[in-house]
Every structure is written in structure tokens, then in C-alpha cells.
Design a protein around this motif. Sequence first.
Motif, PDB file in Angstrom:
ATOM      1  N   GLU A  76      -4.003   8.374  18.974  1.00 22.88           N
ATOM      2  CA  GLU A  76      -4.138   7.219  18.083  1.00 22.88           C
ATOM      3  C   GLU A  76      -5.268   7.517  17.102  1.00 22.88           C
ATOM      4  O   GLU A  76      -6.356   7.929  17.498  1.00 22.88           O
ATOM      5  N   ASN A  77      -4.988   7.314  15.820  1.00 15.85           N
ATOM      6  CA  ASN A  77      -5.962   7.689  14.806  1.00 15.85           C
ATOM      7  C   ASN A  77      -6.269   6.551  13.842  1.00 15.85           C
ATOM      8  O   ASN A  77      -5.428   5.675  13.589  1.00 15.85           O
ATOM      9  N   LEU A  78      -7.486   6.599  13.346  1.00 17.48           N
ATOM     10  CA  LEU A  78      -7.949   5.658  12.342  1.00 17.48           C
ATOM     11  C   LEU A  78      -7.942   6.378  11.002  1.00 17.48           C
ATOM     12  O   LEU A  78      -8.533   7.462  10.866  1.00 17.48           O
ATOM     13  N   LEU A  79      -7.269   5.792  10.018  1.00 19.94           N
ATOM     14  CA  LEU A  79      -7.120   6.410   8.702  1.00 19.94           C
ATOM     15  C   LEU A  79      -7.816   5.540   7.661  1.00 19.94           C
ATOM     16  O   LEU A  79      -7.525   4.350   7.541  1.00 19.94           O
ATOM     17  N   LEU A  80      -8.733   6.138   6.927  1.00 17.00           N
ATOM     18  CA  LEU A  80      -9.452   5.425   5.865  1.00 17.00           C
ATOM     19  C   LEU A  80      -9.059   6.025   4.523  1.00 17.00           C
ATOM     20  O   LEU A  80      -9.243   7.223   4.279  1.00 17.00           O
ATOM     21  N   ILE A  81      -8.492   5.182   3.643  1.00 24.00           N
ATOM     22  CA  ILE A  81      -8.097   5.627   2.305  1.00 24.00           C
ATOM     23  C   ILE A  81      -9.029   4.962   1.291  1.00 24.00           C
ATOM     24  O   ILE A  81      -9.102   3.733   1.215  1.00 24.00           O
ATOM     25  N   THR A  82      -9.729   5.773   0.525  1.00 22.48           N
ATOM     26  CA  THR A  82     -10.664   5.272  -0.487  1.00 22.48           C
ATOM     27  C   THR A  82     -10.118   5.573  -1.871  1.00 22.48           C
ATOM     28  O   THR A  82      -9.752   6.716  -2.176  1.00 22.48           O
ATOM     29  N   VAL A  83     -10.017   4.530  -2.709  1.00 21.59           N
ATOM     30  CA  VAL A  83      -9.523   4.668  -4.076  1.00 21.59           C
ATOM     31  C   VAL A  83     -10.710   4.916  -5.007  1.00 21.59           C
ATOM     32  O   VAL A  83     -11.695   4.177  -4.978  1.00 21.59           O
ATOM     33  N   GLU A  84     -10.602   5.947  -5.835  1.00 19.03           N
ATOM     34  CA  GLU A  84     -11.684   6.289  -6.754  1.00 19.03           C
ATOM     35  C   GLU A  84     -11.158   6.353  -8.178  1.00 19.03           C
ATOM     36  O   GLU A  84     -10.164   7.026  -8.452  1.00 19.03           O
ATOM     37  N   ALA A  85     -11.826   5.651  -9.088  1.00 19.51           N
ATOM     38  CA  ALA A  85     -11.424   5.670 -10.499  1.00 19.51           C
ATOM     39  C   ALA A  85     -11.875   6.967 -11.152  1.00 19.51           C
ATOM     40  O   ALA A  85     -12.771   7.648 -10.633  1.00 19.51           O
ATOM     41  N   PRO A  86     -11.265   7.335 -12.282  1.00 32.84           N
ATOM     42  CA  PRO A  86     -11.697   8.553 -12.994  1.00 32.84           C
ATOM     43  C   PRO A  86     -13.178   8.467 -13.360  1.00 32.84           C
ATOM     44  O   PRO A  86     -13.690   7.390 -13.674  1.00 32.84           O
ATOM     45  N   GLU A  87     -13.865   9.602 -13.320  1.00 32.94           N
ATOM     46  CA  GLU A  87     -15.292   9.625 -13.626  1.00 32.94           C
ATOM     47  C   GLU A  87     -15.571   9.174 -15.054  1.00 32.94           C
ATOM     48  O   GLU A  87     -16.641   8.641 -15.356  1.00 32.94           O
ATOM     49  N   SER A  88     -14.638   9.378 -15.947  1.00 33.08           N
ATOM     50  CA  SER A  88     -14.839   9.028 -17.361  1.00 33.08           C
ATOM     51  C   SER A  88     -14.722   7.526 -17.626  1.00 33.08           C
ATOM     52  O   SER A  88     -15.103   7.045 -18.690  1.00 33.08           O
ATOM     53  N   ALA A  89     -14.196   6.761 -16.654  1.00 36.21           N
ATOM     54  CA  ALA A  89     -13.977   5.326 -16.859  1.00 36.21           C
ATOM     55  C   ALA A  89     -15.291   4.557 -16.831  1.00 36.21           C
ATOM     56  O   ALA A  89     -16.195   4.878 -16.060  1.00 36.21           O
ATOM     57  N   THR A  90     -15.375   3.532 -17.678  1.00 33.48           N
ATOM     58  CA  THR A  90     -16.538   2.653 -17.639  1.00 33.48           C
ATOM     59  C   THR A  90     -16.486   1.827 -16.358  1.00 33.48           C
ATOM     60  O   THR A  90     -15.453   1.761 -15.675  1.00 33.48           O
ATOM     61  N   GLU A  91     -17.598   1.179 -16.038  1.00 32.68           N
ATOM     62  CA  GLU A  91     -17.659   0.404 -14.793  1.00 32.68           C
ATOM     63  C   GLU A  91     -16.605  -0.698 -14.768  1.00 32.68           C
ATOM     64  O   GLU A  91     -15.938  -0.911 -13.755  1.00 32.68           O
ATOM     65  N   GLU A  92     -16.452  -1.376 -15.891  1.00 37.50           N
ATOM     66  CA  GLU A  92     -15.477  -2.474 -15.960  1.00 37.50           C
ATOM     67  C   GLU A  92     -14.052  -1.957 -15.809  1.00 37.50           C
ATOM     68  O   GLU A  92     -13.247  -2.524 -15.072  1.00 37.50           O
ATOM     69  N   ILE A  93     -13.729  -0.875 -16.518  1.00 37.32           N
ATOM     70  CA  ILE A  93     -12.384  -0.297 -16.425  1.00 37.32           C
ATOM     71  C   ILE A  93     -12.132   0.260 -15.033  1.00 37.32           C
ATOM     72  O   ILE A  93     -11.033   0.118 -14.475  1.00 37.32           O
ATOM     73  N   ALA A  94     -13.163   0.863 -14.428  1.00 37.06           N
ATOM     74  CA  ALA A  94     -13.022   1.408 -13.074  1.00 37.06           C
ATOM     75  C   ALA A  94     -12.653   0.313 -12.080  1.00 37.06           C
ATOM     76  O   ALA A  94     -11.761   0.489 -11.245  1.00 37.06           O
ATOM     77  N   ARG A  95     -13.339  -0.831 -12.188  1.00 35.93           N
ATOM     78  CA  ARG A  95     -13.033  -1.963 -11.283  1.00 35.93           C
ATOM     79  C   ARG A  95     -11.596  -2.418 -11.470  1.00 35.93           C
ATOM     80  O   ARG A  95     -10.895  -2.719 -10.496  1.00 35.93           O
ATOM     81  N   TYR A  96     -11.173  -2.501 -12.730  1.00 33.95           N
ATOM     82  CA  TYR A  96      -9.807  -2.947 -13.031  1.00 33.95           C
ATOM     83  C   TYR A  96      -8.775  -1.962 -12.473  1.00 33.95           C
ATOM     84  O   TYR A  96      -7.799  -2.380 -11.834  1.00 33.95           O
ATOM     85  N   ARG A  97      -8.987  -0.653 -12.711  1.00 35.73           N
ATOM     86  CA  ARG A  97      -8.050   0.363 -12.229  1.00 35.73           C
ATOM     87  C   ARG A  97      -7.941   0.341 -10.703  1.00 35.73           C
ATOM     88  O   ARG A  97      -6.854   0.448 -10.131  1.00 35.73           O
ATOM     89  N   ILE A  98      -9.094   0.234 -10.049  1.00 40.44           N
ATOM     90  CA  ILE A  98      -9.102   0.217  -8.586  1.00 40.44           C
ATOM     91  C   ILE A  98      -8.376  -1.009  -8.055  1.00 40.44           C
ATOM     92  O   ILE A  98      -7.585  -0.931  -7.115  1.00 40.44           O
TER      93      ILE A  98
END
Length: 399
Positions: free
Chosen positions: A298-320
Motif C-alpha cells: 500500500e502506497n501513499l502518492l503525493l502529486i505536486t502541481v508546479e507552474a512554469p518558472e516564467s509565470a508571474t505569481e498571479e498567473i501561477a496561482r491561476y494556472r495551478i
Amino acid sequence: MLRVTTLGKFRVTDGKNMADDEKLRSIMLSRLFIYILLYRSKTLTTENIASAIWQEEETDNPAGALKNLIYRLRKSLSNLFGNEDFILTNRGSYRWNPEVEVQIDCEEFEKLINLAKKQADKQQAIRYFESALSLYQGDFMGKLTDMYWVLTLSTYYHSLYLSAVKELAEIYLDQERYESLENLCTEALKSECADEELYTYQIRARIGCGKTKLAMDSYEKTKKILEKELGVRATPLLDSVYLELMSVPKGKTTYDIEEVKEDIEEEKQSGAFFCGYPVFKEIYHLEVRKSTRSTDPENLLLITVEAPESATEEIARYRIRQAMGAIEEIMSECLRAGDVTTRYSDSQFILLLPNCTKEHAMQVAKRIISSLYQRNPKYSKINFKVNIEQVSQIEEQAD
């Protein structure tokens, strides 16, 4: 006496006749009338009134235009309420006739709330709060909020309304007046549909009334609204009331095993089990206990979504946020019925995968990510980080 309604639809009545926006037939007359009424204890200069009732560049001759408006307002009031001299003039200034008594709902509203807040006697405080809230039928002068001073007052009275609702809600909760609390919150949520505190009060009220299903419906609705309107997941406040909801027993009545089984059975067993983090945590604890006497992986799987490094903070939040919503849909389609998942943070999903090796867990993650990319090319710039840990190993590390 003239009684004036400003919270909701604008009305003025002497008990027999009534004036409102329709009868005054002019938004400028409504502006002028309410301004003079609110500042009826003061002498108002032409400059005072002109700056309040006209936006920039609305008139080239404010003194002449105001004189004409005052004449029209006097005539309208005289036709509606008699020949009394309501507005006095004196050398370029105007004021309300102090001999004409006026009662305005917003002033009474504020007065009652202040009295309620000062009361040590909770029953008297309740009476004051209830009387005040009965006056609030909508925002202050809703048709005139294009004027800065009207908008300022509207914001102030709305804030006062919310604070009164929450103080009264706390008293109702303390006194276990759950039906009153439910009615109060349901009414307040009509105009304040994204207030987390009001929803938590509503949920607690429904728990107290024994309306467990309605309480759960409120919880689910709140989660969706907070995410849609504010871009946030369930908060500590909402999690705490969810734990209260999860601890509620079925009731005092005795049931037989068939009734119990029918009540707890899931209507449709398909796809992964989505739940709030508190429930996920309890399920995980149960699985850890089971792992001590089972050899099934039995395994625990953690998936983390990361926005492109070039995205601004606001756009990163929206994309995520967009990607998280799409992933949730994909997981409901491609995960097994026995899998359990929840949002761990604004950018992370955590999955509990029974009877699943580490290699298979990685395949699950790849399948989810691949499906996301296939679903919409716009997600191709989204990056992912995947972490996998075996449940028993996690427990050993924790010990």
C-alpha cells in the motif's frame, strides 16, 4: 413625522402618503433628498450639496442647477405630504426644517446594534440585535452607489450588518437556539454567499437541529464556493466544523442491522473516494493499523502541481488552480473504487493506493499527468513533482 427607509428600497412616508424613486421621477432629486435628510441637523452650503450630488463635469452652473432642484424637491414634497416648508433657505445655504421630525432606518439600525453590543443581559442583547436586523432589507441606497459618499455608507452599514449577524449567531450557539441560528445564517447567506464563518455557524446549527444531511450539504457547498470565489480550499475553521460533523451519531433510536446497512451503503461505487483531509487522515491511520497484519503493498502518492518558472505569481496561482480542477476530474475517472484521495494543499493531491506496488503507483501518477496533457494542450507548460512512500515505511519513520 416622516419615516425614511434606506436599507433596501428607498421610501419616505408620513403614514398616509409615500415617496420613492419612482414618485420623485429623478435620480438627482433622490440624491438631493437623501443627502439633506442625512445631514438634517446641519446647514449645508451650495458647495457642500453640489459636491455630494453631482459627479465631476455633470453641471457647469451648480448654484443655478441646485436652486432649480431645490424648487422641484419642495414642490414634490408639498404635493405628497402637504404644504409644510420642509427645506429652509438662507443666503446661499439650505437646511432641513428642524420642526419636521424624521426617523431614518439606517440610524435606528446603528443605534440598536450599539445598544446590543453594550448589553450584559443576553436576552436583551438578542432583542436589540433582532430588531436591528429586521430593519436591514438590503444595502444602503442601492440605486445611488455610484456616489462616493453613498458607497462609503453602504459599505459601512453592510459591515455593521455582518458583525451583528455573527455576534447574534454566537449568542444563539451558546444558548443552543439552533433553529434561530439556522434561520439567521440562511437569511444572511443570501447577500453574503462567500462568508466562511456564516457557513460554519449554519453547519453547527443544522448539527444541533439533527439535520445531519443538510449540514453535510452545507459543508460541501462551502468547499466549492470557497474554491470558486476565493481560490482557497477548506480552511482550519471549516475543518474544525467538519470534525464536529463527523462525530455526530445517528441518533437515540435503536435500529436493526438491515436498517444500519441500508443507511451506510454507498449508492454508487465507482471511481476513487474523494474526501476532506480530516477524513483522509483517519482512513490513513486505519490503513496503517491494517498494514501491521497484512503483506499487501500500500502506497501513499503525493502529486505536486508546479507552474512554469516564467509565470508571474498571479498567473501561477491561476494556472495551478485550473490544473487542480482538471486533475480532480481525471482522477474520478481513472482511479479504482478502493483508492482514496484528497487535496492536501492548494497545489497538491495526496492518494492512498491499497494493493498497489511502488511501480504501479508511479504508473498511476504518469497516467493522471498524461491524461491531463491530452485533455488540453494548455496544460503542457504545467510541471509535476511525484513522491511515493510505502505506508508501513512511513509509519516506521514516524516512530
